[in-house]
Scaffold this active site. Structure first.
Site, PDB file in Angstrom:
ATOM      1  N   LEU A  22       0.806  -1.217   0.000  1.00  0.00           N
ATOM      2  CA  LEU A  22       0.000   0.000   0.000  1.00  0.00           C
ATOM      3  C   LEU A  22       0.842   1.271   0.000  1.00  0.00           C
ATOM      4  O   LEU A  22       0.283   2.367  -0.016  1.00  0.00           O
ATOM      5  CB  LEU A  22      -0.973  -0.007   1.177  1.00  0.00           C
ATOM      6  CG  LEU A  22      -2.035  -1.102   1.108  1.00  0.00           C
ATOM      7  CD1 LEU A  22      -3.109  -0.894   2.157  1.00  0.00           C
ATOM      8  CD2 LEU A  22      -2.681  -1.169  -0.279  1.00  0.00           C
ATOM      9  N   ASP A  23       2.157   1.164  -0.016  1.00  0.00           N
ATOM     10  CA  ASP A  23       2.965   2.345  -0.282  1.00  0.00           C
ATOM     11  C   ASP A  23       2.898   2.698  -1.764  1.00  0.00           C
ATOM     12  O   ASP A  23       2.549   3.813  -2.131  1.00  0.00           O
ATOM     13  CB  ASP A  23       4.401   2.125   0.168  1.00  0.00           C
ATOM     14  CG  ASP A  23       4.583   2.406   1.647  1.00  0.00           C
ATOM     15  OD1 ASP A  23       3.722   3.079   2.231  1.00  0.00           O
ATOM     16  OD2 ASP A  23       5.570   1.941   2.229  1.00  0.00           O
ATOM     17  N   TRP A  24       3.229   1.741  -2.626  1.00  0.00           N
ATOM     18  CA  TRP A  24       3.108   2.045  -4.056  1.00  0.00           C
ATOM     19  C   TRP A  24       1.648   2.217  -4.462  1.00  0.00           C
ATOM     20  O   TRP A  24       1.301   3.132  -5.221  1.00  0.00           O
ATOM     21  CB  TRP A  24       3.765   0.961  -4.905  1.00  0.00           C
ATOM     22  CG  TRP A  24       5.228   1.143  -5.131  1.00  0.00           C
ATOM     23  CD1 TRP A  24       6.222   0.264  -4.832  1.00  0.00           C
ATOM     24  CD2 TRP A  24       5.895   2.268  -5.719  1.00  0.00           C
ATOM     25  NE1 TRP A  24       7.452   0.771  -5.179  1.00  0.00           N
ATOM     26  CE2 TRP A  24       7.283   1.996  -5.734  1.00  0.00           C
ATOM     27  CE3 TRP A  24       5.455   3.498  -6.225  1.00  0.00           C
ATOM     28  CZ2 TRP A  24       8.224   2.899  -6.245  1.00  0.00           C
ATOM     29  CZ3 TRP A  24       6.398   4.394  -6.724  1.00  0.00           C
ATOM     30  CH2 TRP A  24       7.752   4.090  -6.735  1.00  0.00           C
ATOM     31  N   ALA A  71       0.572   5.548  -3.586  1.00  0.00           N
ATOM     32  CA  ALA A  71       1.101   6.539  -4.516  1.00  0.00           C
ATOM     33  C   ALA A  71       0.299   6.569  -5.811  1.00  0.00           C
ATOM     34  O   ALA A  71      -0.022   7.646  -6.338  1.00  0.00           O
ATOM     35  CB  ALA A  71       2.575   6.241  -4.800  1.00  0.00           C
ATOM     36  N   GLN A  84      -4.336   6.010   2.436  1.00  0.00           N
ATOM     37  CA  GLN A  84      -3.523   4.906   1.949  1.00  0.00           C
ATOM     38  C   GLN A  84      -4.235   3.573   2.127  1.00  0.00           C
ATOM     39  O   GLN A  84      -4.106   2.664   1.298  1.00  0.00           O
ATOM     40  CB  GLN A  84      -2.193   4.909   2.695  1.00  0.00           C
ATOM     41  CG  GLN A  84      -1.182   3.889   2.225  1.00  0.00           C
ATOM     42  CD  GLN A  84       0.061   3.904   3.093  1.00  0.00           C
ATOM     43  OE1 GLN A  84       0.050   4.446   4.186  1.00  0.00           O
ATOM     44  NE2 GLN A  84       1.142   3.314   2.618  1.00  0.00           N
TER      45      GLN A  84
END
Length: 852
Positions: free
Chosen positions: A615-617, A620, A647
């Site tokens: 869920l970081d990418w 983004a 996020q």
């Protein structure tokens, strides 16, 4: 619940979607943003109508919960593209569409005169967006793939799985994320790039061709391993339910309650942990600040400093005394600790936080006589809304209204005055005249503005030395020359001090941006920030809720300065709702969203979870889509808005199928290793190959693929065994089948076997490491997947190129500045001089006074 009172940002846009599962997620996102999405299906219906689970476990074209989850809000028209009359109807519909989303078999539409060149020559305003397994060129162009094969070849699986045994041997296979992870990766990136192409078309009247190779998109989606190898020659190792890293650490991340459920709990920050344990645990514990630790974890993030491995005992003793529903994770969050339950995917649909945000909506199903709850929204906005839409269409349900509708009123064109800014390709960027005052940091927010820079926006990254973007590590001692000579990992200059070095991870998350320093807590610094706001299109930030407001830069203030400003913020849980102040990073968001629970071997194994921060990418990508959709709305209406993005919410979209399965069939998600619990492919799995920790993914969905596999294995007798005679029989005897396949593959070289099987028409892919992708993957090389950029005080290094290629306005990772990530305050003189008219002496004086 009803649709948002605000219009969707893409209201009035028509999308013609063709193909299979590859494009469904992208089409769903576009429909959610208000576009009219028409799904063109063959006479037997889309293949995904035959994907489980089904209502009451009875298959049928209108009973697939997978199809329902990914086609909500769309329309269905059946066309037989082997019939010339229907070919003509498709072309006619394309002429009245804004976007053709082609996710069909390679060259299927081209062979019928419906490819990009043919349609765009007839309809110059058409945007033709194509999603393929391996791209338009390269040696693997016609290879076959599945979600599992893509995740193996692209690198995610070698970052995900369980700890090795005490001798360091991986006795279990790597573990793939679940349920169309690949198609979400590609779909998110294609969706925001389509919006950028729509913005360009509005100023020129011209469409263009967009192409996304899923292999390329997935290969860049891992978090730390890619740049660690490229710049430090350091391989990563997978470890149970925590980040892959250069070394397998002693730290655990998940802790079982007495009923066998898990909580993700930080064991760091001793000053906060000790009083919390004393209040909620079973007495005082010797909580350490980490100073006595001989082994330091390789990944320390803000808010997690000051921990020790032995603190895990205190946390474990606490959590295992509770039933799962009673674990005091909310109290831990209120105490400043990052604790969350590892939720099952359906559980968020009943959480008051998401209901307050409108993340879920009730969608009527007249055939069932009830409504079902779907995740429908990824952010909250003051200007545009998400459309829940009707339930997924029944096969050919919309034929008459679609085929008889008169031509629509086209979206108005808004020519932009002034000359285009050109990239190093000598072509215009798709975004022109967009300026972003960027307070984002780390990956989930800073990654979004990275994509906008590659599309041509001027992104001005704002930092202050007391709160630097922390992901600056990974600059090799000796620079590029040392890396090129190395045959072993190169030491890194870590941690980075004020001003540099830029470092590999930071460089990959912030290329193409300008960098300034600014102390907004100083009255003069705040005044400078407001002057910059007045000349910006977007203000973006990724802090905890309330930070910008505490500085005097909340939306009300920004709107007073510039009434049409777009203010976009992203936090872990979002501001609106009851969890707005809760602290998160990618792994926390994933555990809470339900995606960590979805990956792993069946009980009694724990979840394998997130070997990289899904869920970081994904955060983004989704944040980039939020900003671009607001920019498109601004272009069409002149209106700004405030966006409250989360996020975690984008992760909830990946849980739609098990959430429906729970509501319809009363079935909770059960992990099934490297096959989907709903899938029918057999064999399907990741099998050991010759060598140390080498594996191959194989998926046989058809009888032809199974026959080819058995023949290539040299075991035609497998085809005669009753337990393997049919797909259904093989599904019932998976364990025996996997044992046979694994015995065969274990003696074979993974890469040679992949080539052999692909040549025979069997979807197969080696589980590739970062080294494999960077050094040896011929398909990625053919797609120019990395871009070399110069970065001040760092040198010339590769970063991941944008994954979607545009024919007329190509993206460029170096953005308008043609450079890697900026050093701290690198562009102070340029930005303050060019935008605010300050002299060099005035800028220097501001720096001396601690204002910038």
């Amino acid at each position: 619940m009803t649709d948002s009172a605000n219009p969707g940002s893409l209201a009035g846009i028509r999308v013609l979607e063709f193909g299979d599962q590859k494009g469904e997620y992208c089409g769903l996102a576009l429909a959610g943003l208000g576009a009219e999405v028409i799904r063109i299906e063959p006479p037997a219906g889309a293949a995904s109508r035959r994907m489980g689970p089904f209502v009451d476990d009875v298959p049928g074209p209108d009973r697939s919960l997978h199809f329902w989850a990914h086609n909500r809000g769309k329309k269905s028209v059946v066309l037989d593209l082997d019939d010339p009359a229907d070919v003509a109807r498709f072309a006619e519909l394309a002429g009245d569409a804004d976007v053709v989303l082609d996710a069909g078999d390679i060259d299927h539409l081209e062979e019928r005169g419906l490819g990009s060149d043919a349609l765009r020559s007839r309809y110059p305003k058409l945007i033709y967006a194509r999603i393929t397994p391996f791209g338009d060129t390269g040696p693997w162009r016609r290879w076959k793939a599945s979600d599992l094969v893509h995740l193996a070849l692209g690198g995610p699986v070698m970052n995900c799985g369980y700890d090795p045994d005490p001798a360091g041997r991986y006795d279990l296979p790597p573990i793939a994320p679940q349920l169309g992870h690949t198609y979400a990766i590609g779909g998110e990136q294609m969706a925001f790039t389509i919006v950028a192409a729509l913005m360009r078309r509005a100023t020129t009247g011209e469409g263009q061709y967009l192409s996304c190779a899923l292999h390329e998109a997935v290969a860049k989606n891992t978090e730390g391993d890619l740049m660690s190898w490229a710049c430090l020659r350091t391989p990563f190792n997978r470890q149970t339910c925590r980040h892959s890293a250069p070394a397998v650490s002693v730290h655990r991340s998940v802790f079982a309650s007495k009923d066998g459920r898990y909580t993700l709990a930080s064991t760091r920050n001793a000053k906060l942990l000790k009083p919390f344990i004393e209040e909620h645990g079973i007495g005082a514990h010797d909580v350490s600040d980490g100073s006595d630790e001989k082994e330091q974890d390789s990944r320390v993030l803000p808010g997690m400093e000051g921990g020790a491995a032995r603190n895990m005992d205190a946390v474990e003793h606490t959590v295992r005394r509770y039933l799962h529903e009673d674990v005091p994770w909310r109290q831990a969050q209120e105490a400043g600790l990052m604790w969350v339950p590892v939720r099952k995917p359906h559980e968020n649909a009943y959480d008051e936080h998401w209901l307050q945000r409108g993340t879920y909506a009730e969608v009527e199903h007249p055939e069932l006589g009830r409504s079902l709850r779907y995740p429908v929204s990824k952010w909250v906005s003051t200007g545009t809304g998400w459309a829940a839409g009707r339930r997924a269409p029944r096969l050919d349900e919309d034929r008459e209204p679609v085929l008889t509708t008169r031509p629509r009123t086209r979206i108005r064109e808004v020519p932009r005055p002034g000359a285009d800014q050109l990239s190093v390709h000598g072509r215009p960027f798709p975004l022109q005249g967009v300026r972003i005052l960027d307070f984002t940091w780390m990956l989930a927010s800073a990654g979004a503005t990275r994509f906008l820079a590659s599309l041509g926006a001027e992104v001005i990254k704002v930092e202050w030395h007391k709160n630097l973007d922390p992901r600056r590590g990974g600059a090799p001692v000796g620079g590029r020359e040392a890396r090129e000579r190395a045959v072993a990992p190169v030491p890194s200059r870590w941690p980075a001090d004020l001003g540099g070095p830029v470092g590999a991870q930071y460089n990959n998350k912030n290329p193409g941006k300008r960098g300034i320093s600014l102390n907004v807590k100083h009255p003069e610094g705040l005044a400078l920030a407001k002057r910059l706001v007045a000349q910006s299109t977007v203000v973006s930030e990724g802090f905890s809720p309330g930070v910008m407001e505490s500085w005097g830069l909340g939306y009300d203030v920004l709107r007073d300065i510039k009434p049409d400003i777009i203010y976009a913020k992203q936090s872990g849980m979002g501001t609106k709702g009851i969890y707005g102040r809760f602290r998160t990073i990618g792994p926390i968001a994933q555990a809470f969203a339900g995606t960590s629970e979805m990956s792993g071997l069946p009980d009694p194994f724990p979840p394998a979870g997130w070997g990289y921060s899904y869920l970081d990418w994904f955060g983004a990508y989704s944040f980039a889509l939020a900003i671009l959709s607001a920019l498109y709305h601004h272009q069409q209406t002149g209106q700004g808005q405030a966006i409250d993005a989360s996020q975690c919410e984008v992760g909830l979209f990946m849980t739609a199928v098990p959430t429906l399965d729970f509501q319809v069939n009363g079935r909770e998600w059960q992990r099934a290793g490297n096959r989907s619990p709903y899938g029918t492919a057999a064999p399907e799995g990741i099998y050991r190959c010759a060598g140390t920790d080498r594996w191959i993914a194989i998926t046989c969905e058809t009888e032809d693929e199974w026959v080819a596999l058995a023949k290539e294995a040299g075991h035609p007798e497998w085809l005669e065994q009753p337990e393997f005679a049919t797909l259904e029989a093989r599904g019932r005897h998976r364990a025996a089948l996997d044992k046979l396949i694994g015995a065969w593959t274990s003696e074979r070289d993974a890469f040679a076997l992949m080539e052999q099987l692909q040549t025979a028409g069997v979807p197969a892919g080696t589980a590739q490491t970062a080294e494999d992708r960077v050094e040896h993957d011929p398909q990625l090389a053919a797609l120019d997947w990395l871009t070399e950029l110069d970065a001040t005080d760092f040198g010339r290094w590769p970063v991941a190129a944008p994954s979607v290629k545009l024919s007329d306005t190509p993206q460029y990772a170096g953005g308008p500045v043609d450079a890697g990530a900026p050093t701290y305050g690198e562009h102070n003189h340029d930005v303050y001089g060019r935008l605010l008219g300050l002299s060099a002496d005035e800028v220097d004086e501001l720096a001396a006074d601690g204002i910038i």
